[in-house]
Design an enzyme around this catalytic site. Structure first.
Site, PDB file in Angstrom:
ATOM      1  N   ASP A 241     -90.000 -83.921  -9.673  1.00 12.07           N
ATOM      2  CA  ASP A 241     -89.924 -82.494  -9.970  1.00 12.07           C
ATOM      3  C   ASP A 241     -91.031 -82.144 -10.955  1.00 12.07           C
ATOM      4  O   ASP A 241     -90.898 -82.342 -12.160  1.00 12.07           O
ATOM      5  CB  ASP A 241     -88.554 -82.133 -10.551  1.00 12.07           C
TER       6      ASP A 241
ATOM      7  N   HIS B 223     -90.949 -77.687 -17.424  1.00  8.80           N
ATOM      8  CA  HIS B 223     -90.347 -78.804 -18.150  1.00  8.80           C
ATOM      9  C   HIS B 223     -91.367 -79.612 -18.950  1.00  8.80           C
ATOM     10  O   HIS B 223     -91.010 -80.638 -19.535  1.00  8.80           O
ATOM     11  CB  HIS B 223     -89.616 -79.712 -17.160  1.00  8.80           C
TER      12      HIS B 223
ATOM     13  N   ILE C 258     -87.915 -76.795 -21.222  1.00 10.86           N
ATOM     14  CA  ILE C 258     -86.500 -77.133 -21.093  1.00 10.86           C
ATOM     15  C   ILE C 258     -86.343 -78.383 -20.225  1.00 10.86           C
ATOM     16  O   ILE C 258     -87.232 -78.740 -19.455  1.00 10.86           O
ATOM     17  CB  ILE C 258     -85.687 -75.971 -20.496  1.00 10.86           C
TER      18      ILE C 258
ATOM     19  N   GLY D 171     -82.300 -79.413 -15.071  1.00  5.31           N
ATOM     20  CA  GLY D 171     -80.852 -79.412 -14.897  1.00  5.31           C
ATOM     21  C   GLY D 171     -80.364 -80.679 -14.221  1.00  5.31           C
ATOM     22  O   GLY D 171     -79.306 -81.218 -14.566  1.00  5.31           O
TER      23      GLY D 171
END
Length: 291
Positions: free
Chosen positions: A192, A197, A212, A215
């Site tokens: 990803d 991120h 961040i 998830g």
């Protein structure tokens, strides 16, 4: 209309061949914090972590299915009938059901399709399903729930709420898992590559003061914690796992993971919060079923 539900549901499934080996599994496990165990005097030598990190003892957490073949579960967004602004897309939830333990080395055919389209009024919800099978039969079924803001109101079925009340009793187990400051940089190597991120400038454009955590990284950290705490570290006992993404996690924070075992059908109920932010919920409606 950007989403043509009838066309999307009628589209032919997309198939691709994927493969992985022990290095992919080990990298994924390291990306979700394997290798050390919090609370030990010398966590670097915890022998229990070798089942996640040493090729001769390796097992595979079912959440690995979300990255196997460098997949992110979003292939359905390229399906006919779907033309959406990616800036309006949110990953709302994830579930995985394993039909048998995932092998350390594998080669499989993965099939992707839009399994459902729901009308939530102000948003549409797409259920993107990927199923993988090898020569011995089915391996796993992955469902990604994708919210598309501003695309509801087309008169479709509202669909299930997916919400379950938090158990009224105190949790049976509470554990904490620190998130390394560089956790997202390591996790993204499993496929990803979203700069949200990693790049502070990109994160600022998205409204965050710093990058961040993925998830799905929080998702994996949580499943490992449940496995180690309640299932004797045995990933082969896991049958299914689902979670709703309720909030963001920042690298460097601490996840507080509450587990309730007093439920029917070998199910563990879970809630995950960010300890430093007044226990803000980051994973809700979360459960693990097991043997």
């Amino acid at each position: 209309m950007p989403i043509d539900a009838e066309k999307a549901l009628a589209a032919e499934p997309r198939t691709s061949r994927i493969g992985w080996d022990h290095k992919d599994v080990q990298l994924y496990h390291l990306g979700i914090g394997a290798g050390t165990r919090p609370g030990l005097a010398d966590p670097a030598v915890d022998p229990g972590e070798l089942r996640y990190t040493l090729e001769s003892r390796l097992q595979v957490l079912p959440s690995f299915a979300t990255v196997a073949g460098a997949g992110t579960g979003m292939a359905g967004l390229a399906s006919p009938g779907i033309d959406v602004d990616l800036a309006a897309v949110l990953h709302g939830g994830q579930s995985v059901r394993v039909h048998r333990p995932i092998p350390v080395k594998g080669d499989a055919v993965q099939t992707s399709e839009v399994a459902a389209v729901y009308d939530k009024g102000k948003a549409a919800v797409l259920v993107l399903r990927t199923e993988a099978a090898d020569d011995d039969g089915p391996l796993w079924t992955n469902d990604s729930e994708i919210f598309v803001r501003g695309e509801g109101g087309f008169g479709g079925e509202r669909g299930p709420s997916g919400r379950t009340p938090r158990p009224a009793t105190a949790p049976d187990q509470v554990v904490e898992r620190p998130v390394r400051p560089d956790q997202a940089l390591l996790y993204r190597l499993s496929g990803d590559w979203n700069p949200l991120h990693a790049d502070p400038g990109f994160a600022a454009l998205a409204g965050f003061d710093r990058p961040i955590l993925h998830g799905l990284c929080t998702y994996g950290i949580t499943l490992k914690a449940v496995t180690d705490t309640l299932l004797d570290g045995d990933a082969s006992r896991i049958r299914s796992y689902r979670a709703r993404f309720a909030g963001v996690v920042f690298p460097g924070e601490t996840l507080r993971i509450r587990m309730w075992t007093a439920t029917a059908g070998n199910e563990v109920r879970v809630e995950v919060t960010a300890a430093e932010r007044n226990d803000a919920v980051v994973l809700g409606d979360t459960s693990v079923t097991h043997s």
